[in-house]
Motif scaffolding. Structure first.
Motif, mmCIF file in Angstrom:
data_model
loop_
_atom_site.group_PDB
_atom_site.id
_atom_site.type_symbol
_atom_site.label_atom_id
_atom_site.label_comp_id
_atom_site.label_asym_id
_atom_site.label_seq_id
_atom_site.Cartn_x
_atom_site.Cartn_y
_atom_site.Cartn_z
ATOM 1 N N ARG A 81 36.449 31.741 45.891
ATOM 2 C CA ARG A 81 37.715 31.860 45.139
ATOM 3 C C ARG A 81 37.490 32.008 43.637
ATOM 4 O O ARG A 81 38.179 32.782 42.983
ATOM 5 C CB ARG A 81 38.595 30.635 45.438
ATOM 6 C CG ARG A 81 39.964 30.762 44.888
ATOM 7 C CD ARG A 81 40.757 31.720 45.753
ATOM 8 N NE ARG A 81 42.061 31.932 45.183
ATOM 9 C CZ ARG A 81 42.749 33.038 45.312
ATOM 10 N NH1 ARG A 81 42.266 34.040 46.016
ATOM 11 N NH2 ARG A 81 43.922 33.169 44.788
ATOM 12 N N ASP A 82 36.513 31.258 43.084
ATOM 13 C CA ASP A 82 36.239 31.345 41.640
ATOM 14 C C ASP A 82 35.832 32.764 41.243
ATOM 15 O O ASP A 82 36.286 33.292 40.232
ATOM 16 C CB ASP A 82 35.139 30.367 41.224
ATOM 17 C CG ASP A 82 35.566 28.910 41.328
ATOM 18 O OD1 ASP A 82 36.790 28.645 41.404
ATOM 19 O OD2 ASP A 82 34.678 28.042 41.336
ATOM 20 N N THR A 85 38.852 35.243 41.547
ATOM 21 C CA THR A 85 39.768 35.075 40.420
ATOM 22 C C THR A 85 39.170 35.650 39.139
ATOM 23 O O THR A 85 39.859 36.339 38.381
ATOM 24 C CB THR A 85 40.105 33.578 40.230
ATOM 25 O OG1 THR A 85 40.674 33.087 41.446
ATOM 26 C CG2 THR A 85 41.069 33.361 39.093
ATOM 27 N N GLN A 88 39.344 39.428 39.225
ATOM 28 C CA GLN A 88 40.716 39.882 38.986
ATOM 29 C C GLN A 88 41.030 39.871 37.496
ATOM 30 O O GLN A 88 41.652 40.790 36.984
ATOM 31 C CB GLN A 88 41.718 39.009 39.733
ATOM 32 C CG GLN A 88 41.775 39.279 41.213
ATOM 33 C CD GLN A 88 42.811 38.413 41.903
ATOM 34 O OE1 GLN A 88 42.898 37.216 41.667
ATOM 35 N NE2 GLN A 88 43.593 39.036 42.766
ATOM 36 N N LYS A 89 40.588 38.845 36.795
ATOM 37 C CA LYS A 89 40.857 38.728 35.360
ATOM 38 C C LYS A 89 40.041 39.715 34.542
ATOM 39 O O LYS A 89 40.493 40.165 33.493
ATOM 40 C CB LYS A 89 40.554 37.307 34.883
ATOM 41 C CG LYS A 89 41.541 36.284 35.379
ATOM 42 C CD LYS A 89 41.159 34.895 34.908
ATOM 43 C CE LYS A 89 42.100 33.856 35.487
ATOM 44 N NZ LYS A 89 41.675 32.493 35.140
#
Length: 120
Positions: A81-82, A85, A88-89
């Motif tokens: 997940r890290d 994310t 995505q950023k």
């Protein structure tokens, strides 16, 4: 460092590394050159990776841009997940073909291959 699985029309290149650094980029580029030669769609399956910096995210974008230019697909499966994310950023103006699971990445690449076949 990498496990390569040949699917119908694409490769899944998996890595259990924990971060994407310059050594990873060199090794992955060697695998792409050795196996894909720009002529086969690829999924980069990052099973355990949790960290990436902007320069390495830009390299992922370059690989995807090259694949598109060659009428191939390139998808990134970021299971942690890290990492998902962070990617995505860090995306630039272009969207990365990014998925949180291998099944979604396979679906994405399969649909792109089908679309190219139908549109000739």
């Amino acid at each position: 460092m990498f496990k390569i699985d040949t699917k119908n029309g694409f490769y899944v290149i998996s890595s259990a590394c924990t971060n994407i650094d310059e050594n990873f980029v060199r090794s992955f580029q060697d695998k792409l050159n050795e196996h894909c030669k720009g002529k086969m769609s690829t999924i980069l399956h990052l099973e355990a990776c949790k960290e990436i910096d902007t320069a390495m995210a830009n390299q992922l974008q370059q690989w995807q841009d090259y694949a598109v230019k060659e009428k191939q697909s390139f998808a990134i499966c970021a299971e942690q997940r890290d990492l998902y994310t962070s990617l995505q950023k860090l995306q630039n103006d272009h969207e990365l073909n990014l998925s949180p699971s291998l099944a979604e990445a396979i679906d994405l690449v399969s649909m792109e291959i089908l679309e190219r076949e139908l549109l000739g």
